[in-house]
Design a protein around this motif. Structure first.
Motif, PDB file in Angstrom:
ATOM      1  N   VAL A   1      25.735 113.944  13.350  1.00 51.61           N
ATOM      2  CA  VAL A   1      26.679 113.996  14.594  1.00 51.61           C
ATOM      3  C   VAL A   1      26.510 115.243  15.404  1.00 51.61           C
ATOM      4  O   VAL A   1      26.347 115.111  16.815  1.00 51.61           O
ATOM      5  CB  VAL A   1      28.418 113.982  14.243  1.00 51.61           C
ATOM      6  CG1 VAL A   1      29.170 114.086  15.244  1.00 51.61           C
ATOM      7  CG2 VAL A   1      28.468 112.689  13.368  1.00 51.61           C
ATOM      8  N   ILE A   2      26.320 116.397  14.641  1.00 56.25           N
ATOM      9  CA  ILE A   2      26.125 117.633  15.610  1.00 56.25           C
ATOM     10  C   ILE A   2      24.681 117.495  16.436  1.00 56.25           C
ATOM     11  O   ILE A   2      24.473 118.010  17.485  1.00 56.25           O
ATOM     12  CB  ILE A   2      26.119 118.726  14.510  1.00 56.25           C
ATOM     13  CG1 ILE A   2      27.556 119.077  13.698  1.00 56.25           C
ATOM     14  CG2 ILE A   2      25.592 120.057  15.290  1.00 56.25           C
ATOM     15  CD1 ILE A   2      28.670 119.118  14.522  1.00 56.25           C
TER      16      ILE A   2
ATOM     17  N   LYS B   1      25.464 106.566  27.353  1.00 56.73           N
ATOM     18  CA  LYS B   1      24.304 107.754  26.585  1.00 56.73           C
ATOM     19  C   LYS B   1      24.244 107.085  25.425  1.00 56.73           C
ATOM     20  O   LYS B   1      25.095 106.563  24.781  1.00 56.73           O
ATOM     21  CB  LYS B   1      24.852 109.237  26.752  1.00 56.73           C
ATOM     22  CG  LYS B   1      24.584 110.026  27.895  1.00 56.73           C
ATOM     23  CD  LYS B   1      24.831 111.405  27.798  1.00 56.73           C
ATOM     24  CE  LYS B   1      24.379 112.554  28.644  1.00 56.73           C
ATOM     25  NZ  LYS B   1      24.793 112.127  30.005  1.00 56.73           N
ATOM     26  N   PHE B   2      23.022 107.132  24.697  1.00 52.64           N
ATOM     27  CA  PHE B   2      22.658 106.667  23.421  1.00 52.64           C
ATOM     28  C   PHE B   2      21.892 107.562  22.283  1.00 52.64           C
ATOM     29  O   PHE B   2      21.097 108.158  22.954  1.00 52.64           O
ATOM     30  CB  PHE B   2      21.884 105.439  23.530  1.00 52.64           C
ATOM     31  CG  PHE B   2      21.654 104.589  22.346  1.00 52.64           C
ATOM     32  CD1 PHE B   2      22.636 104.135  21.456  1.00 52.64           C
ATOM     33  CD2 PHE B   2      20.130 104.642  21.931  1.00 52.64           C
ATOM     34  CE1 PHE B   2      22.189 103.568  20.365  1.00 52.64           C
ATOM     35  CE2 PHE B   2      19.896 104.080  20.750  1.00 52.64           C
ATOM     36  CZ  PHE B   2      20.923 103.278  19.799  1.00 52.64           C
ATOM     37  N   TYR B   3      22.481 107.717  21.228  1.00 53.85           N
ATOM     38  CA  TYR B   3      21.378 108.385  20.256  1.00 53.85           C
ATOM     39  C   TYR B   3      21.494 107.589  18.947  1.00 53.85           C
ATOM     40  O   TYR B   3      22.476 106.984  18.535  1.00 53.85           O
ATOM     41  CB  TYR B   3      22.329 109.662  19.967  1.00 53.85           C
ATOM     42  CG  TYR B   3      21.416 110.662  19.017  1.00 53.85           C
ATOM     43  CD1 TYR B   3      20.313 111.157  19.661  1.00 53.85           C
ATOM     44  CD2 TYR B   3      21.625 110.720  17.815  1.00 53.85           C
ATOM     45  CE1 TYR B   3      19.417 112.141  18.810  1.00 53.85           C
ATOM     46  CE2 TYR B   3      20.707 111.506  16.775  1.00 53.85           C
ATOM     47  CZ  TYR B   3      19.853 112.174  17.433  1.00 53.85           C
ATOM     48  OH  TYR B   3      18.897 112.902  16.552  1.00 53.85           O
TER      49      TYR B   3
ATOM     50  N   ASN C   1      21.246 117.061  21.120  1.00 50.97           N
ATOM     51  CA  ASN C   1      20.367 116.233  21.804  1.00 50.97           C
ATOM     52  C   ASN C   1      20.937 115.440  23.014  1.00 50.97           C
ATOM     53  O   ASN C   1      19.908 115.435  24.061  1.00 50.97           O
ATOM     54  CB  ASN C   1      19.674 114.917  20.823  1.00 50.97           C
ATOM     55  CG  ASN C   1      18.717 115.326  19.980  1.00 50.97           C
ATOM     56  OD1 ASN C   1      17.452 115.407  20.302  1.00 50.97           O
ATOM     57  ND2 ASN C   1      19.046 115.844  18.827  1.00 50.97           N
ATOM     58  N   LEU C   2      22.029 115.121  22.972  1.00 53.09           N
ATOM     59  CA  LEU C   2      22.578 114.459  24.475  1.00 53.09           C
ATOM     60  C   LEU C   2      23.194 115.312  25.347  1.00 53.09           C
ATOM     61  O   LEU C   2      23.152 115.236  26.730  1.00 53.09           O
ATOM     62  CB  LEU C   2      23.676 113.630  23.861  1.00 53.09           C
ATOM     63  CG  LEU C   2      23.264 112.129  23.093  1.00 53.09           C
ATOM     64  CD1 LEU C   2      24.692 111.545  22.696  1.00 53.09           C
ATOM     65  CD2 LEU C   2      22.446 111.291  23.774  1.00 53.09           C
ATOM     66  N   PHE C   3      23.682 116.726  24.829  1.00 52.25           N
ATOM     67  CA  PHE C   3      24.490 117.548  25.682  1.00 52.25           C
ATOM     68  C   PHE C   3      23.849 118.963  26.177  1.00 52.25           C
ATOM     69  O   PHE C   3      24.079 119.532  26.821  1.00 52.25           O
ATOM     70  CB  PHE C   3      25.898 117.526  25.384  1.00 52.25           C
ATOM     71  CG  PHE C   3      26.551 116.138  25.770  1.00 52.25           C
ATOM     72  CD1 PHE C   3      26.712 115.734  26.843  1.00 52.25           C
ATOM     73  CD2 PHE C   3      26.783 115.321  24.596  1.00 52.25           C
ATOM     74  CE1 PHE C   3      27.236 114.344  27.152  1.00 52.25           C
ATOM     75  CE2 PHE C   3      27.250 114.188  24.691  1.00 52.25           C
ATOM     76  CZ  PHE C   3      27.715 113.521  25.768  1.00 52.25           C
TER      77      PHE C   3
END
Lengths: 281, 155
Positions: A267-268, A171-173, A273-275
């Protein structure tokens, strides 16, 4: 003012010219010509590397090789066509503008060694190895970059290329905070790669740009996160830890306090966005 | 240094000083007046030219780097569709930035015949306009696409 312009074709020729003339190497010139104009660099000799007979962008084993003179546009096309490290596109497309991406190069970005360099951040995330000629030295980017604008390079040496790991199932952000979308130097940036298994972290890489004199990445902290359950609590912990590790400055773009808050909040935001199903802007 | 290149289809052979920028060489020596110096540091896009099909800043390029290349500026555009679309959409006010926008639009449409709004914005993000507010420029690109599609229907 430029009085001498050279076009070396071989590694040895380039190396000898650099040693002898102490001239500045350039490929796209998107950085050098700005600095020459501003007077922050003064030289009468430039060495155009574009005539060097070099390798092309290629996949060798599980590595993606990016040579000197390969532009951001060419890299972007390559990763799309070969479906490799697609995450990089999110970073590359935020660099400069189409005109800059048609001329600027990842190798140039790494050789400039700015803590705000977007491709420098990418190279940290993908554990890049810097390939140096004519000595054929190869070293991790984090060892190559010694500080803002400082690199481990001898007078006869130049960066021939960089090699990135090829990563799958991550996964990438990526987010770059700036005042507008194009042509910005980041106020702060975050790149995060995460591999999960059964809702637990299998591998994680976190890198920040523009919040320390170097790209901020802490591999010990990353290791301590492996096996942890992915939830908001964990990301709050990560956010606080990186906030402690960051040492931003106040400059024309933002204050250090603002940058510190960004380290935490990015980070938050990455977690959301990812989870999280509902993405909070 | 003697360089040889193609400007708008015409072969040019010239002796240029190595310190001269492509912008100054093209504009001052060869009279290509569509390209202009706005910022001189790759921020504004007013000096945009097409080199081997790619849009680049002529202010961040040496004239000697034009050697062996094919250069296109609006003076060399035979097909006036993009210009017509800019006029029709009212995407021009003072006109200083317009040639740069047209060249960047040309670069986009060479690669992508049917760009989305997002793709148009990305393709033109390196060109600044202080008059129009960009909406009409985006409309102009969409209009150019429409004009091209109509043209190909007829054929």
């Amino acid at each position: 003012m430029i009085k001498n312009y050279f076009r070396p074709k071989t590694i040895d020729e380039l190396s000898e010219l650099k040693l002898k003339t102490k001239g500045y190497l350039f490929s796209g010139g998107t950085d050098l010509f700005v600095k020459l104009r501003a007077g922050t660099i003064d030289t009468d000799t430039v060495i155009d590397t574009k005539y060097l007979n070099s390798r092309k962008i290629e996949i060798t084993g599980n590595k993606l090789f990016i040579p000197i003179n390969a532009t951001y546009s060419e890299l972007r096309m390559f990763i799309k066509q070969n479906n490799v490290n697609n995450m990089l596109e999110n970073i590359v497309k935020t660099i400069g503008s189409p005109m800059i991406r048609n001329r600027g190069t990842p190798v140039g970005n790494i050789s400039n060694a700015s803590p705000a360099g977007d491709f420098v951040l990418a190279s940290y995330l993908f554990n890049a190895q810097v390939i140096i000629e004519p000595t054929s030295r190869k070293l991790p980017v984090k060892n190559f970059i010694k500080g803002p604008g400082k690199i481990d390079l001898r007078e006869n040496e130049f960066v021939y290329g960089i090699e990135l790991e090829i990563l799958n199932d991550y996964k990438f952000y990526f987010e770059k905070v700036g005042r507008r979308n194009a042509m910005i130097i980041s106020i702060a940036s975050l790149g995060l790669l995460l591999k999960e298994k059964d809702n637990k972290i299998k591998d994680i890489r976190i890198a920040f740009g523009s919040v320390a004199p170097y790209i901020l990445r802490d591999e010990n902290l990353e290791k301590s996160l492996i096996g942890e359950t992915i939830n908001e609590e964990l990301f709050k912990h990560i956010a606080i830890e990186y906030q402690k590790l960051s040492s931003p400055i106040t400059d024309v773009r933002a204050t250090k306090e603002y940058r510190k808050s960004l380290v935490h909040n990015l980070v938050i935001k990455a977690y959301n966005n990812l989870f999280e199903k509902v993405v909070k802007e | 240094m003697i360089i040889k290149f193609k400007l708008n289809g015409k072969e040019i052979v010239k002796d240029v000083p190595v310190h001269k920028r492509a912008l100054d060489f093209l504009r001052d020596d060869l009279g290509v007046l569509s390209i202009k110096e706005g910022c001189g540091e790759g921020e504004c896009g007013a000096c945009t030219i097409l080199v081997d099909g790619k849009n680049i800043h002529s202010c961040l390029m040496l004239a000697v780097e034009l050697d062996g290349k094919e250069v296109l500026t609006v003076e060399g555009l035979k097909d006036k569709t993009i210009q017509n679309a800019f006029v029709e959409a009212g995407a021009i006010q003072c006109g200083f930035c317009t040639p740069g926008f047209i060249i960047s639009t040309k670069a986009l449409l060479n690669e992508n015949k049917n760009p989305s709004s997002e793709e148009i914005k990305e393709a033109l993000e390196g060109n600044l306009c202080r008059c129009t507010g960009y909406l009409k420029i985006e409309e102009a690109v969409k209009l150019a696409v429409k004009m091209y599609n109509k043209g190909s229907d007829k054929k």
